[in-house]
Design an enzyme around this catalytic site. Structure first.
Site, short mmCIF file in Angstrom:
data_model
loop_
_atom_site.label_atom_id
_atom_site.label_comp_id
_atom_site.label_asym_id
_atom_site.label_seq_id
_atom_site.Cartn_x
_atom_site.Cartn_y
_atom_site.Cartn_z
N CYS A 100 55.04 33.31 28.23
CA CYS A 100 55.58 32.43 27.21
C CYS A 100 55.29 30.97 27.61
O CYS A 100 55.14 30.65 28.77
CB CYS A 100 57.07 32.55 27.01
SG CYS A 100 57.64 34.18 26.62
N ASN A 115 61.26 30.92 28.97
CA ASN A 115 60.16 31.69 29.56
C ASN A 115 60.75 32.41 30.77
O ASN A 115 61.36 31.77 31.61
CB ASN A 115 59.06 30.71 30.00
CG ASN A 115 58.02 31.36 30.88
OD1 ASN A 115 57.80 32.56 30.80
ND2 ASN A 115 57.39 30.57 31.74
N GLY A 116 60.59 33.72 30.84
CA GLY A 116 61.13 34.46 31.98
C GLY A 116 61.99 35.61 31.51
O GLY A 116 61.91 36.04 30.36
N GLU A 161 40.62 45.24 29.96
CA GLU A 161 41.45 44.19 29.36
C GLU A 161 40.80 43.54 28.15
O GLU A 161 41.48 43.12 27.22
CB GLU A 161 41.89 43.14 30.39
CG GLU A 161 40.79 42.32 30.99
CD GLU A 161 41.34 41.20 31.88
OE1 GLU A 161 40.66 40.86 32.84
OE2 GLU A 161 42.43 40.68 31.62
N ARG A 186 49.36 31.62 27.38
CA ARG A 186 50.52 32.22 28.07
C ARG A 186 51.21 33.29 27.24
O ARG A 186 52.07 34.01 27.74
CB ARG A 186 51.54 31.13 28.41
CG ARG A 186 51.00 30.01 29.23
CD ARG A 186 52.07 28.97 29.44
NE ARG A 186 53.09 29.47 30.34
CZ ARG A 186 53.06 29.32 31.65
NH1 ARG A 186 52.09 28.68 32.23
NH2 ARG A 186 54.04 29.80 32.39
N TRP A 202 55.42 35.80 24.73
CA TRP A 202 54.85 37.06 25.21
C TRP A 202 56.06 37.96 25.41
O TRP A 202 56.87 37.75 26.32
CB TRP A 202 54.10 36.85 26.53
CG TRP A 202 53.43 38.09 27.03
CD1 TRP A 202 52.21 38.56 26.67
CD2 TRP A 202 53.96 39.02 27.99
NE1 TRP A 202 51.94 39.73 27.35
CE2 TRP A 202 52.99 40.04 28.16
CE3 TRP A 202 55.15 39.10 28.71
CZ2 TRP A 202 53.18 41.10 29.03
CZ3 TRP A 202 55.34 40.16 29.58
CH2 TRP A 202 54.36 41.16 29.73
N LYS A 204 37.96 44.27 34.01
CA LYS A 204 37.47 43.35 32.96
C LYS A 204 37.22 44.11 31.66
O LYS A 204 37.59 43.65 30.59
CB LYS A 204 36.15 42.69 33.37
CG LYS A 204 36.11 41.52 34.28
CD LYS A 204 36.76 40.26 33.85
CE LYS A 204 38.23 40.24 34.19
NZ LYS A 204 38.62 39.53 35.38
N HIS A 220 35.90 64.41 44.64
CA HIS A 220 37.27 64.83 44.95
C HIS A 220 38.16 64.85 43.71
O HIS A 220 39.38 64.77 43.82
CB HIS A 220 37.86 63.93 46.04
CG HIS A 220 37.05 63.97 47.30
ND1 HIS A 220 36.98 65.09 48.10
CD2 HIS A 220 36.21 63.06 47.85
CE1 HIS A 220 36.16 64.84 49.12
NE2 HIS A 220 35.68 63.62 48.98
N GLU A 222 36.94 45.52 39.90
CA GLU A 222 37.05 44.32 39.07
C GLU A 222 36.29 44.51 37.74
O GLU A 222 36.77 44.12 36.68
CB GLU A 222 36.50 43.11 39.86
CG GLU A 222 36.37 41.81 39.09
CD GLU A 222 37.67 41.30 38.47
OE1 GLU A 222 38.75 41.85 38.76
OE2 GLU A 222 37.59 40.36 37.66
N LYS A 229 47.87 34.76 30.16
CA LYS A 229 47.14 34.24 31.32
C LYS A 229 48.01 34.13 32.57
O LYS A 229 47.61 34.48 33.65
CB LYS A 229 46.55 32.88 30.96
CG LYS A 229 45.74 32.22 32.06
CD LYS A 229 44.34 32.77 32.08
CE LYS A 229 43.50 32.18 33.19
NZ LYS A 229 42.44 33.12 33.58
C1 F6R Z 1 42.44 39.71 34.92
C2 F6R Z 1 43.38 38.67 35.26
C3 F6R Z 1 44.65 39.06 35.92
C4 F6R Z 1 45.05 38.00 36.95
C5 F6R Z 1 46.43 38.32 37.52
C6 F6R Z 1 46.85 37.33 38.60
O1 F6R Z 1 41.29 39.17 34.33
O2 F6R Z 1 43.15 37.52 35.01
O3 F6R Z 1 44.57 40.32 36.49
O4 F6R Z 1 44.10 37.97 37.97
O5 F6R Z 1 47.37 38.30 36.49
O6 F6R Z 1 46.87 36.04 38.11
P1 F6R Z 1 46.82 34.80 39.08
O7 F6R Z 1 45.49 34.78 39.73
O8 F6R Z 1 47.06 33.60 38.21
O9 F6R Z 1 47.91 35.00 40.09
#
Ligand code: F6R
Length: 605
Positions: free
Chosen positions: A2, A98-99, A485, A27, A74, A482, A501, A478, A600
């Site tokens: 948020c 927020n929280g 998401e 956010r 969010w 990607k 396995h 990774e 984010k």
């Molecule tokens: C995936 C992504 C998330 C962040 C994770 C940690 O693309 O961006 O998995 O890596 O939420 O976020 P930070 O790095 O801000 O602690």
């Protein structure tokens, strides 16, 4: 997550609040709202969906007032609809939050028994009600103070009041909150980026702080209700550059920037003429480090997994990489001779912050690797290494991942050199390879079209797998993250040797599989694992720097990487992973910068 905004000014605030909310949409973007104080009454407007929906409402029916708060949500408690959208208001008080308030159910019952009626399913509404109740008997400061003391959980708040016509209140426990200084106006925001067009003078609330924003002054109080002063930071120009420019979305811009950001990061830490890594003040003498523990979430965790391989390879130090949400609650044997490293793009991730706090409370030596240098994690760590990637706005992390890996690699090599774990020739070879990485990244970036063409193979897939061994395994994880998401296709990153396995059972005729096969000491083994997949009908996209032709007939597509030292091939392998996720998502018409259900900066547990 948020995003929160608050403004007190000598002019109408609603359009500035909406502008700031647009910057905070990374956010959370499932609902939005605004409250202004208009001639002694609180004017609350809100909606489900994006800020553009709120804009339409305000276009039809403008909000008037020189003071107000805004929110992008969010959802944590209650579905993302209009009733659950923030602000939550009574006649007296309007709150954005927020929280998470962990004791909200208990508080709800307590106040229902006093006759209050709750309209939403949110945890936030209890804050509005408690404040409203205290204001019947207490002054403003005591009402805020007593309300905050009843709340368990993490939060950042913005509040306006019907009877206090000149003040916006902000409060912080666990979730970030910045204040900005203007001329005859002051601002509140979940981050400095939201306030960037209004001011470059910023202070940050610490845990337990609350503040009263007036047009001409800001008062800060700590958790003891004592007035305190705050350091004012001046934002650099870089923090002010976060525009898309001619790019279609932030993600494509951020992918494209990676050659430059890598160059910048190397420049910050490497004296290129003397081949010396300039990282000082490591909180433990490198020769005395007993163990290194790396802690992070999501993509940042994958950079830690990568660093685990490097630390094992280049030093004699024992190493563990942990997911922060697990580490914070596990009975990990913490040791004062260990170095604890916390990696976070935003520097605000709740679980990573809590894990850091746990170590700080035990007096352990901590290092934060962050992109946002004024962030909570940066401020709490004993020692901070910025990744110098510049603002990352796309929800899916790209250039920050490359930056995190680069700082972790340079830190590893620095520690290794100081301990004499790595011989001079080996060190020099790696440094010379690091120096040319930005140009190799550029070369790899120029091959985007090839991945764009193969992306079509994935759009109708039920699922896919990314396979790698050794240094390629974290990148396989990774890559899979990607793709999930961004395109909502199920994807898993596997150690290629694990396939037999269990996971091999998933391979069906025509299933697209990504195989990361750099020419390293695992190459032949990876190829055997790849053949096992092909034999069962898997359609392989192979990413490699191998130039031989032998395998080509069995492979659906081979993406040729430039040659590099196999120990640092991760930087190049990452790029086709990013392009693949991006182009599959684009073909599926997904929202690239704002994938569904995500945000984010994850400031809730
Ligand atoms: C995936 C992504 C998330 C962040 C994770 C940690 O693309 O961006 O998995 O890596 O939420 O976020 P930070 O790095 O801000 O602690």
């Amino acid at each position: 997550m948020c995003g929160i905004v608050g403004i007190v000014s000598n002019k109408s605030v609603s359009s500035s609040i909406v502008d700031a909310l647009k910057k905070l949409e990374y956010r959370g973007y499932d609902s939005a709202g605004i409250s202004t104080l208009n001639k002694g009454f609180i004017d609350e407007k809100k909606c489900s969906g994006r800020v553009e929906n709120l804009e339409k409402i305000l276009f039809e029916n403008p909000s008037i007032g020189d003071l107000g708060i805004g929110h992008v949500r969010w959802a944590t408690h209650g579905v993302p609809n209009k009733i659950n959208a923030h602000p939550h208001s009574t006649e007296q008080v309007s709150v954005v939050h927020n929280g998470i308030i962990e004791n909200s159910d208990k508080l709800k019952k307590e106040y229902e028994s006093k006759g209050y009626i709750f309209k939403s399913q949110t945890d936030t509404e209890v804050i509005t009600v408690i404040l409203t109740d205290y204001l019947k008997t207490e002054n403003l400061i005591d009402s805020i103070y007593k309300t905050l003391n009843k709340l368990i959980g993490s939060f950042a708040l913005g509040v306006i009041f019907k009877d206090f016509e000149d003040v916006v209140v902000g409060a912080r426990r666990g979730s970030p909150l910045a204040v900005g200084y203007g001329h005859n106006e002051n601002f509140l925001g979940s981050d400095s980026y939201a306030l960037k067009t209004m001011t470059n003078k910023i202070s940050y609330l610490d845990d337990g702080d609350f503040c009263l924003l007036y047009k001409e002054k800001i008062e800060f109080y700590n958790f003891d209700k004592k007035k305190i002063n705050k350091k004012i930071f001046e934002l650099s120009n870089e923090e002010n550059i976060a525009e898309k420019g001619d790019y279609k979305d932030f993600m494509s811009k951020e992918i494209d920037e990676q050659s430059y950001t890598t160059k910048k990061c190397i420049h910050e830490y490497l004296d290129q003429s003397r081949n010396k890594i300039n990282i000082y003040n490591i909180p433990i003498n490198p020769s005395k480090i007993n163990k290194i523990r790396l802690v992070a979430c999501g993509t940042a965790y994958h950079s830690c997994l990568m660093a685990k391989y490097w630390i094992e390879e280049f030093t004699s130090i024992d190493v563990e990489a942990d997911i922060a949400s697990e580490f914070r609650y596990r009975n990990v044997k913490l040791n004062k001779d260990d170095l604890y490293i916390f990696v976070s793009q935003s520097g605000e991730t709740a679980d990573t912050y809590a894990a850091l706090e746990k170590c700080k409370k035990r007096g352990l030596k901590t290092c934060g690797i962050v992109n946002v240098v004024e962030s909570s994690i940066a401020r709490l760590s004993d020692f901070v290494l910025p990744i110098h990637a510049g603002p990352e706005i796309g929800v899916a992390s790209t250039k920050a991942f490359i930056g995190q890996m680069m700082v972790l690699l340079l830190l590893t090599l620095k520690i290794s050199k100081d301990r004499n774990d790595l011989n001079e020739n080996n060190y020099k070879k790696l440094i010379s390879e690091i120096k040319i990485l930005p140009s190799l990244i550029k070369k790899t970036l120029s091959k985007q079209k090839e991945i764009q063409q193969i992306a079509r193979d994935f759009i109708n897939a039920k699922g896919t797998m990314y396979l790698g061994r050794g240094y390629s395994y974290p990148i396989a994880m990774e890559g899979a993250l990607k793709l999930k998401e961004l395109s909502y296709i199920h994807a898993e990153g596997y150690a290629a040797g694990e396939m037999k396995h269990g996971p091999l059972a998933l391979i069906e005729d025509g299933m697209p599989i990504v195989v990361l096969a750099p020419k390293d000491r695992f190459f032949e083994k990876t190829i055997s694992n790849m053949q096992e997949v092909i034999a069962r009908g898997g359609k392989v996209l192979m990413i490699t720097n191998d130039t031989s032709e032998i395998l080509n007939e069995n492979i659906r597509f081979k993406f040729q990487l430039p040659d590099t030292d196999s120990r640092i091939s991760a930087f190049l392998l990452t790029i086709p992973m990013q392009f693949l996720a991006y182009h599959v998502a684009l073909l599926k018409n997904c929202d690239i910068d704002k994938p569904r259900n995500l945000a984010k900066s994850v400031t809730v547990e």
